[in-house]
Design an enzyme around this catalytic site. Sequence first.
Site, PDB file in Angstrom:
ATOM      1  N   TYR A  78     -23.513   9.968   7.620  1.00  0.00           N
ATOM      2  CA  TYR A  78     -23.103   9.192   6.082  1.00  0.00           C
ATOM      3  C   TYR A  78     -23.718  10.222   5.269  1.00  0.00           C
ATOM      4  CZ  TYR A  78     -23.109   6.062   2.556  1.00  0.00           C
ATOM      5  OH  TYR A  78     -22.846   5.330   1.371  1.00  0.00           O
ATOM      6  N   TRP A 101     -22.966  11.433   0.871  1.00  0.00           N
ATOM      7  CA  TRP A 101     -21.975  11.932  -0.388  1.00  0.00           C
ATOM      8  C   TRP A 101     -21.521  13.332  -0.252  1.00  0.00           C
ATOM      9  CZ3 TRP A 101     -20.236   9.765  -5.454  1.00  0.00           C
ATOM     10  CH2 TRP A 101     -20.067   8.475  -5.385  1.00  0.00           C
TER      11      TRP A 101
HETATM   12  N1  LIG Z   1     -33.672   1.376  -1.313  1.00  0.00           N
HETATM   13  C1  LIG Z   1     -32.538   1.870  -1.676  1.00  0.00           C
HETATM   14  N2  LIG Z   1     -31.855   2.634  -0.924  1.00  0.00           N
HETATM   15  C2  LIG Z   1     -30.659   3.297  -0.963  1.00  0.00           C
HETATM   16  C3  LIG Z   1     -30.061   2.632  -2.286  1.00  0.00           C
HETATM   17  C4  LIG Z   1     -30.521   1.867  -3.000  1.00  0.00           C
HETATM   18  O1  LIG Z   1     -29.923   1.064  -3.718  1.00  0.00           O
HETATM   19  N3  LIG Z   1     -31.857   1.475  -2.766  1.00  0.00           N
HETATM   20  N4  LIG Z   1     -28.650   2.681  -2.451  1.00  0.00           N
HETATM   21  C5  LIG Z   1     -27.955   3.350  -1.207  1.00  0.00           C
HETATM   22  C6  LIG Z   1     -26.526   4.120  -1.530  1.00  0.00           C
HETATM   23  S1  LIG Z   1     -25.436   3.022  -2.373  1.00  0.00           S
HETATM   24  C7  LIG Z   1     -26.188   5.244  -1.016  1.00  0.00           C
HETATM   25  S2  LIG Z   1     -24.342   5.508  -1.461  1.00  0.00           S
HETATM   26  C8  LIG Z   1     -26.852   6.063  -0.257  1.00  0.00           C
HETATM   27  C9  LIG Z   1     -26.817   7.787  -0.704  1.00  0.00           C
HETATM   28  O2  LIG Z   1     -27.389   8.370   0.001  1.00  0.00           O
HETATM   29  P1  LIG Z   1     -26.838   9.952   0.536  1.00  0.00           P
HETATM   30  O3  LIG Z   1     -25.136  10.100   0.256  1.00  0.00           O
HETATM   31  O4  LIG Z   1     -27.402  10.272   1.726  1.00  0.00           O
HETATM   32  O5  LIG Z   1     -27.468  10.708  -0.726  1.00  0.00           O
HETATM   33  P2  LIG Z   1     -27.352  12.214  -1.192  1.00  0.00           P
HETATM   34  O6  LIG Z   1     -28.584  12.428  -1.971  1.00  0.00           O
HETATM   35  O7  LIG Z   1     -26.210  12.286  -2.234  1.00  0.00           O
HETATM   36  O8  LIG Z   1     -27.115  12.964  -0.117  1.00  0.00           O
HETATM   37  C10 LIG Z   1     -26.242  14.111   0.104  1.00  0.00           C
HETATM   38  C11 LIG Z   1     -26.604  15.313   0.982  1.00  0.00           C
HETATM   39  O9  LIG Z   1     -25.664  16.265   1.226  1.00  0.00           O
HETATM   40  C12 LIG Z   1     -26.184  17.341   0.791  1.00  0.00           C
HETATM   41  N5  LIG Z   1     -24.909  18.202   0.515  1.00  0.00           N
HETATM   42  C13 LIG Z   1     -24.212  18.465  -0.830  1.00  0.00           C
HETATM   43  N6  LIG Z   1     -23.108  19.013  -0.476  1.00  0.00           N
HETATM   44  C14 LIG Z   1     -23.056  19.504   0.692  1.00  0.00           C
HETATM   45  C15 LIG Z   1     -22.295  20.337   1.513  1.00  0.00           C
HETATM   46  O10 LIG Z   1     -21.316  20.975   1.258  1.00  0.00           O
HETATM   47  N7  LIG Z   1     -22.611  20.637   2.795  1.00  0.00           N
HETATM   48  C16 LIG Z   1     -23.504  20.058   3.417  1.00  0.00           C
HETATM   49  N8  LIG Z   1     -23.904  20.348   4.605  1.00  0.00           N
HETATM   50  N9  LIG Z   1     -24.329  19.363   2.555  1.00  0.00           N
HETATM   51  C17 LIG Z   1     -24.361  19.127   1.300  1.00  0.00           C
HETATM   52  C18 LIG Z   1     -27.051  17.389  -0.408  1.00  0.00           C
HETATM   53  O11 LIG Z   1     -27.850  18.492  -0.374  1.00  0.00           O
HETATM   54  C19 LIG Z   1     -27.829  15.871   0.038  1.00  0.00           C
HETATM   55  O12 LIG Z   1     -28.965  16.230   0.761  1.00  0.00           O
HETATM   56  O13 LIG Z   1     -28.439   5.630  -0.695  1.00  0.00           O
HETATM   57  C20 LIG Z   1     -28.515   4.379  -0.267  1.00  0.00           C
HETATM   58  N10 LIG Z   1     -29.982   3.985  -0.301  1.00  0.00           N
HETATM   59  N1  LIG Z   2     -26.715   8.101 -12.201  1.00  0.00           N
HETATM   60  C1  LIG Z   2     -26.193   7.668 -10.796  1.00  0.00           C
HETATM   61  N2  LIG Z   2     -25.119   6.715 -10.781  1.00  0.00           N
HETATM   62  C2  LIG Z   2     -24.749   6.034  -9.677  1.00  0.00           C
HETATM   63  C3  LIG Z   2     -25.512   6.401  -8.356  1.00  0.00           C
HETATM   64  C4  LIG Z   2     -26.613   7.421  -8.519  1.00  0.00           C
HETATM   65  O1  LIG Z   2     -27.310   7.849  -7.509  1.00  0.00           O
HETATM   66  N3  LIG Z   2     -26.738   7.973  -9.911  1.00  0.00           N
HETATM   67  N4  LIG Z   2     -24.925   6.097  -7.159  1.00  0.00           N
HETATM   68  C5  LIG Z   2     -23.629   5.683  -7.129  1.00  0.00           C
HETATM   69  C6  LIG Z   2     -23.419   4.693  -5.824  1.00  0.00           C
HETATM   70  S1  LIG Z   2     -23.399   5.576  -4.609  1.00  0.00           S
HETATM   71  C7  LIG Z   2     -23.206   3.513  -6.080  1.00  0.00           C
HETATM   72  S2  LIG Z   2     -22.950   2.570  -4.610  1.00  0.00           S
HETATM   73  C8  LIG Z   2     -23.334   2.651  -7.209  1.00  0.00           C
HETATM   74  C9  LIG Z   2     -24.314   1.516  -7.034  1.00  0.00           C
HETATM   75  O2  LIG Z   2     -24.211   0.435  -7.967  1.00  0.00           O
HETATM   76  P1  LIG Z   2     -25.291  -0.588  -8.124  1.00  0.00           P
HETATM   77  O3  LIG Z   2     -25.573  -1.075  -6.522  1.00  0.00           O
HETATM   78  O4  LIG Z   2     -24.504  -1.770  -8.797  1.00  0.00           O
HETATM   79  O5  LIG Z   2     -26.508   0.128  -9.007  1.00  0.00           O
HETATM   80  P2  LIG Z   2     -28.035   0.011  -8.876  1.00  0.00           P
HETATM   81  O6  LIG Z   2     -28.486   1.025 -10.306  1.00  0.00           O
HETATM   82  O7  LIG Z   2     -28.500   0.086  -7.591  1.00  0.00           O
HETATM   83  O8  LIG Z   2     -28.273  -1.646  -9.347  1.00  0.00           O
HETATM   84  C10 LIG Z   2     -27.862  -2.157 -10.684  1.00  0.00           C
HETATM   85  C11 LIG Z   2     -28.588  -3.132 -11.086  1.00  0.00           C
HETATM   86  O9  LIG Z   2     -28.686  -4.332 -10.443  1.00  0.00           O
HETATM   87  C12 LIG Z   2     -29.765  -4.926 -10.802  1.00  0.00           C
HETATM   88  N5  LIG Z   2     -30.391  -5.720  -9.880  1.00  0.00           N
HETATM   89  C13 LIG Z   2     -31.234  -5.394  -8.891  1.00  0.00           C
HETATM   90  N6  LIG Z   2     -31.187  -6.514  -7.826  1.00  0.00           N
HETATM   91  C14 LIG Z   2     -30.792  -7.663  -8.752  1.00  0.00           C
HETATM   92  C15 LIG Z   2     -30.668  -8.960  -8.063  1.00  0.00           C
HETATM   93  O10 LIG Z   2     -30.999  -9.480  -7.250  1.00  0.00           O
HETATM   94  N7  LIG Z   2     -29.821  -9.688  -9.418  1.00  0.00           N
HETATM   95  C16 LIG Z   2     -29.515  -9.286 -10.244  1.00  0.00           C
HETATM   96  N8  LIG Z   2     -28.760 -10.095 -11.267  1.00  0.00           N
HETATM   97  N9  LIG Z   2     -29.647  -8.091 -10.659  1.00  0.00           N
HETATM   98  C17 LIG Z   2     -30.259  -6.864  -9.771  1.00  0.00           C
HETATM   99  C18 LIG Z   2     -30.944  -3.885 -11.022  1.00  0.00           C
HETATM  100  O11 LIG Z   2     -31.617  -4.098 -12.227  1.00  0.00           O
HETATM  101  C19 LIG Z   2     -30.207  -2.516 -10.980  1.00  0.00           C
HETATM  102  O12 LIG Z   2     -30.456  -1.771 -12.048  1.00  0.00           O
HETATM  103  O13 LIG Z   2     -23.906   3.450  -8.198  1.00  0.00           O
HETATM  104  C20 LIG Z   2     -23.307   4.701  -8.340  1.00  0.00           C
HETATM  105  N10 LIG Z   2     -23.802   5.500  -9.622  1.00  0.00           N
HETATM  106 MO   LIG Z   3     -23.394   3.970  -2.854  1.00  0.00          MO
END
Ligand SMILES: Nc1nc2c(c(=O)[nH]1)N[C@H]1C(S)=C(S)[C@@H](COP(=O)(O)OP(=O)(O)OC[C@H]3O[C@@H](n4cnc5c(=O)[nH]c(N)nc54)[C@H](O)[C@@H]3O)O[C@H]1N2
Ligand SMILES: Nc1nc2c(c(=O)[nH]1)N[C@H]1C(S)=C(S)[C@@H](COP(=O)(O)OP(=O)(O)OC[C@H]3O[C@@H](n4cnc5c(=O)[nH]c(N)nc54)[C@H](O)[C@@H]3O)O[C@H]1N2
Ligand SMILES: [Mo]
Length: 765
Positions: A110, A112
Site C-alpha cells: 500500500y 501513494w
Molecule cells: N494517524 C494517521 N495515519 C494515517 C492517516 C491519518 O489521517 N492519520 N492517513 C492515512 C492515509 S489517508 C494515507 S493515504 C496513508 C498514506 O501512506 P503512504 O501512501 O504509505 O505514504 P507516502 O509517504 O505517500 O509513501 C509513499 C512512499 O513511496 C515512495 N516512493 C515514491 N515514488 C516511488 C517510486 O517510484 N518507487 C518506489 N519504490 N517508491 C516510491 C516514497 O519515497 C514514500 O516513502 O497514510 C495513512 N496514515
Molecule cells: N497537503 C496534503 N493534502 C492531502 C494529503 C496530504 O498528505 N497532504 N493526503 C491526501 C489523502 S491520501 C487523503 S485520503 C485526504 C484525506 O482527507 P481528510 O481525511 O479529510 O483530511 P485530514 O486532514 O486528515 O482531516 C480533515 C480534518 O478533519 C478534522 N477532524 C478530525 N476528526 C474529526 C472529527 O471527529 N469530527 C470533525 N467534525 N472533524 C474532524 C480535522 O480537524 C482535520 O484537519 O487528504 C489528501 N490531501
Molecule cells: Mo489517503
Amino acid sequence: MTRREKMHSSHWGVFTASEGQQGLTVKPFADDPNPNRLIDNFVDALDHPCRVAKPAVRRGWLENGPGPDRRRGHDEYIEMEWDEVLDLLAQELRRVQRRYGPEAIFGGSYGWSSAGRFHHAQSQVHRFLNTSLGGYVRSVNSYSAGASAVLLPHILGDLDEVARRGVSWEEIAEYSEIVLSFGGMALKNSQVASGGISRHTERDFMRQAAARGAEFIYFSPLQSDMPAESRAEWHTIVPGTDAALMLALIYDIVVNGWADRGFLARYCEGWDIFEQYVLGHTDGQPKTPDWAADICQVPAADIAALAQRLAGKRLMVTVAHSLQRAQHGEQPVWLGLALAAALGQPGLPGGGYNYALGAIGHYGKHHNAVAFPAFPQGRNGVKTYIPVARVADMLLHPGEQYDYNGHKLTYPHIALAYWAGGNPFHHHQDLGRLRRAFNTLDTLVVHEIHWTPTARHADIVLPCTLTLERDDIGGTATDNLLVAMQQVREPYGQARDDYDIFNDLARRLGTEAAFSEGRTSGQWLRRLYGQMADKLAAHGAPAPDFDTFWAQGSLYLPQIKDGGRLLRNFRTDPVGHPLPTPSGKIEIFSSAIDRFGYADCPGHPVWLAPRLRCDETHPFYLIANQPATRLHSQLDFGRHSGDAKRRGREVCKIHPLDAEGKGVRQGDIIKIFNGLGAILASADISDAIMPGVIQVPTGAWFDPYDPRDDIPFCVHGNPNVLTLDIGTSALGQGCIGQIAVVDFVRYDDPLPAVRAFVPPPVIRR
Ligand SMILES: Nc1nc2c(c(=O)[nH]1)N[C@H]1C(S)=C(S)[C@@H](COP(=O)(O)OP(=O)(O)OC[C@H]3O[C@@H](n4cnc5c(=O)[nH]c(N)nc54)[C@H](O)[C@@H]3O)O[C@H]1N2
Ligand SMILES: Nc1nc2c(c(=O)[nH]1)N[C@H]1C(S)=C(S)[C@@H](COP(=O)(O)OP(=O)(O)OC[C@H]3O[C@@H](n4cnc5c(=O)[nH]c(N)nc54)[C@H](O)[C@@H]3O)O[C@H]1N2
Ligand SMILES: [Mo]
C-alpha cells in the site's frame, strides 16, 4: 518553457523543472490558478544524504539467513552490487514460493508512490508477483476511506461514483444555499490528487459561492479546515462525536415536521425503522439536542437553531474522509446521507450529499472522456486478501479468524513481504506494534528512493529512481491535462527504475518474457500512449503522435460533464434508474448489514460510544491529520516541509487554556504520550483549535530515541506512535488513525538529536 526546462508532474501539482549551477529549480504550471508550494520539497530531494545510493542488505539477515529478527529497525546494512543482491533475492523468492507457495507472500504494498502511471510502483510490484511467482496476498480498500469504501455500496453506490461523480464545484458555486461540512474542506487537502493535478480550483469555487451568498458551515476541532475565501462559520465539536450531532439534527427535523416525507417514502429504504431509533422508541433514548450536547459539546440551542436553518434550503452535506478514520467511522458517513435525505436534497443541483468533497483534488471535478490505460498487472493466482489496515494483525495472528463485511476471513501465514511505493512506518497505526509485526517475517524487501523508516526495517533495500530521474506519463481521470513527465537528470548513485529491477529479477526467475513482454520502459510508454491515442481518435478527438506529445510536454483531453449523474438520474426516475443497492434505493436501513449481526455496525446508523475517550490519564484528544506542507511522508526532509517545523521537530497545535494549564509557552518542546508510546513536538499555541484537543499532522519520519524500545519514543513527532491499531468496525475494518487520546508535559530534559534523515550505518565493501 525554456529549452532546459522539463515538464513534470506530481500528486501535488504539475510543474517545470530544470537543473543548473544552483541545483534544481522548480516552477508551478503556468495555468494553475492556485499553485501550491509542495513542489519546493523536490529541490532538496535529488542529492539528499538520505538517498539510498546502492543496494543494501541487513547484517542480521545476511548472517543468520531469513527468519524472524528483533534487530529490524536498528541494524547495520552491507552494500552489495546489483548482480549479487538480485541473485540473493531471486533465490529467496524462489525458496519462499516453493516451500510455502505464493500465499506466503504479502504484496499489498500500500502507498501513494509517484504520479507517473507507468512507473507506478504498486502496479509494478503486482505485475511482477503475478507474472513471476504466481501471485500474492493482496490488500483491499485504503487508509483514506477504509470504512466508507465498504459501507457506501450497501447504502448508496460505489465510493468512486459517490465521491468523484457527485455534486460538482460548479453546482456549488451556482446553486447551494448552505454547504454543511463535517471535518471541513481545507485547501491543504484538495491541493493533492493521485496521478497529478494541473489546476487547483477549489479556492475560486468557494469564493464564488460565498460571493453569491451561499453559506458554508463547518464542524471541526480546527479552524483551518475551511479557507478564509469561503467565509465559513466555524463550530467546534469533540472529535469522534459527529454521529450524535447528526442524529440530533435529524431528531429536530423530524419532530418539527420539516422532514420531506414524500422523498423519504419514494427514494429511501427503511426510514421508519431508523426514525423509531431517532425518537428513542427502540432504545429509550430520544436523540435530542440536549442528549447530543453532552456528547459533542455543541450547545443544544445551537443544534436546534441549525436544524431550523437547514430546513427548506438547498443544502449540500459533506463528511470528510477523516471522520471515518476513527472507531465506528461508518456511522457519520451513513448519517450525513440520512441528514441530506431527511430534507429531501439528494439529486438536486448543488444539494444532497457529497461524501468527502474537498478532501482531495479529484472530487467535484469532471471526468476525461477516455481514461489513460493502466500498466496491466496480470492475474493473481492467490485469492486471500486482507482489508489494508489489518496488516499488523495478519502478521501477529496468522491462522486466526476475523470478520469483514459479512465474511469470516482467516489471516494467512506470511513469510515474505514486498513493498515498493509505500511507507507503512508512516501510514500505519501503533508503530511499536507494527515493528513487532514486521519482526515476525522471514524477509522484508523494500524498493525506496530514500532511507525512510520502512527502508530501515527492511532486510533487502533496493535503491530506486525519483520521478525526476525517469520519463513517465502523468494523468488522472479527473484532470484534463496529460503530462509528459520528462526526465530531468540521471539517476542518483546506482538507483534504478522499479521496472528495470523487476525485469532483472524476472530474468533470474525465468519469467522475463511474461513480465516485460520484451519491452523497455520507453517502449511501454509509447505503447500506453498509443492505446490512449486510439481511444481518443475513436472519440473523435485525434491526438498527436508520441514524439509530438513528448516535445510539447502535455496534451489537453476532452471531458464529459456527468457529475451527479447517479443521484440525478435516480431522482428523475427511481424505477428506470435504481441505485446499485440491494433495494435500488438509498438504504437508511440495510437488511444486508443487519444480517451480518455486527454489534459495532448494526442495520441502520446509530451513535456508539468509541473506546477512545478522554479520561484522567488521557485528558486530551490528539488529531493526527494530513500535513499541509508535504504529501504524507514524502520528501519530509524537503525545504517546504522543514520550514514548518521548529527545532527540527513537528509542530503541535494547542489551545492557550490547555498550554497554560501545563505551563507550556509558544515554541516549548512538549512530550505527548499514552500507553503506546511518546513523541516530541514543538508547541504552537493558538485559539484556532478547540480546548481539550491538540493536533500533530502525520508524516514526520519515525525517529525512535532507542529503536530497541518496545514502547517507542519518537523524537521527531510521528503521531502514529500514539494511535490505536484496531478496525473501524467488523464491517469496514478501516484504520482509525485520525484520533488518539493522550496527555502531554513540557519537555525540559536535554533535547535528543533528530536523526530521521541520517541513513543507518551502511558498510561499504
Ligand atoms: N494517524 C494517521 N495515519 C494515517 C492517516 C491519518 O489521517 N492519520 N492517513 C492515512 C492515509 S489517508 C494515507 S493515504 C496513508 C498514506 O501512506 P503512504 O501512501 O504509505 O505514504 P507516502 O509517504 O505517500 O509513501 C509513499 C512512499 O513511496 C515512495 N516512493 C515514491 N515514488 C516511488 C517510486 O517510484 N518507487 C518506489 N519504490 N517508491 C516510491 C516514497 O519515497 C514514500 O516513502 O497514510 C495513512 N496514515
Ligand atoms: N497537503 C496534503 N493534502 C492531502 C494529503 C496530504 O498528505 N497532504 N493526503 C491526501 C489523502 S491520501 C487523503 S485520503 C485526504 C484525506 O482527507 P481528510 O481525511 O479529510 O483530511 P485530514 O486532514 O486528515 O482531516 C480533515 C480534518 O478533519 C478534522 N477532524 C478530525 N476528526 C474529526 C472529527 O471527529 N469530527 C470533525 N467534525 N472533524 C474532524 C480535522 O480537524 C482535520 O484537519 O487528504 C489528501 N490531501
Ligand atoms: Mo489517503
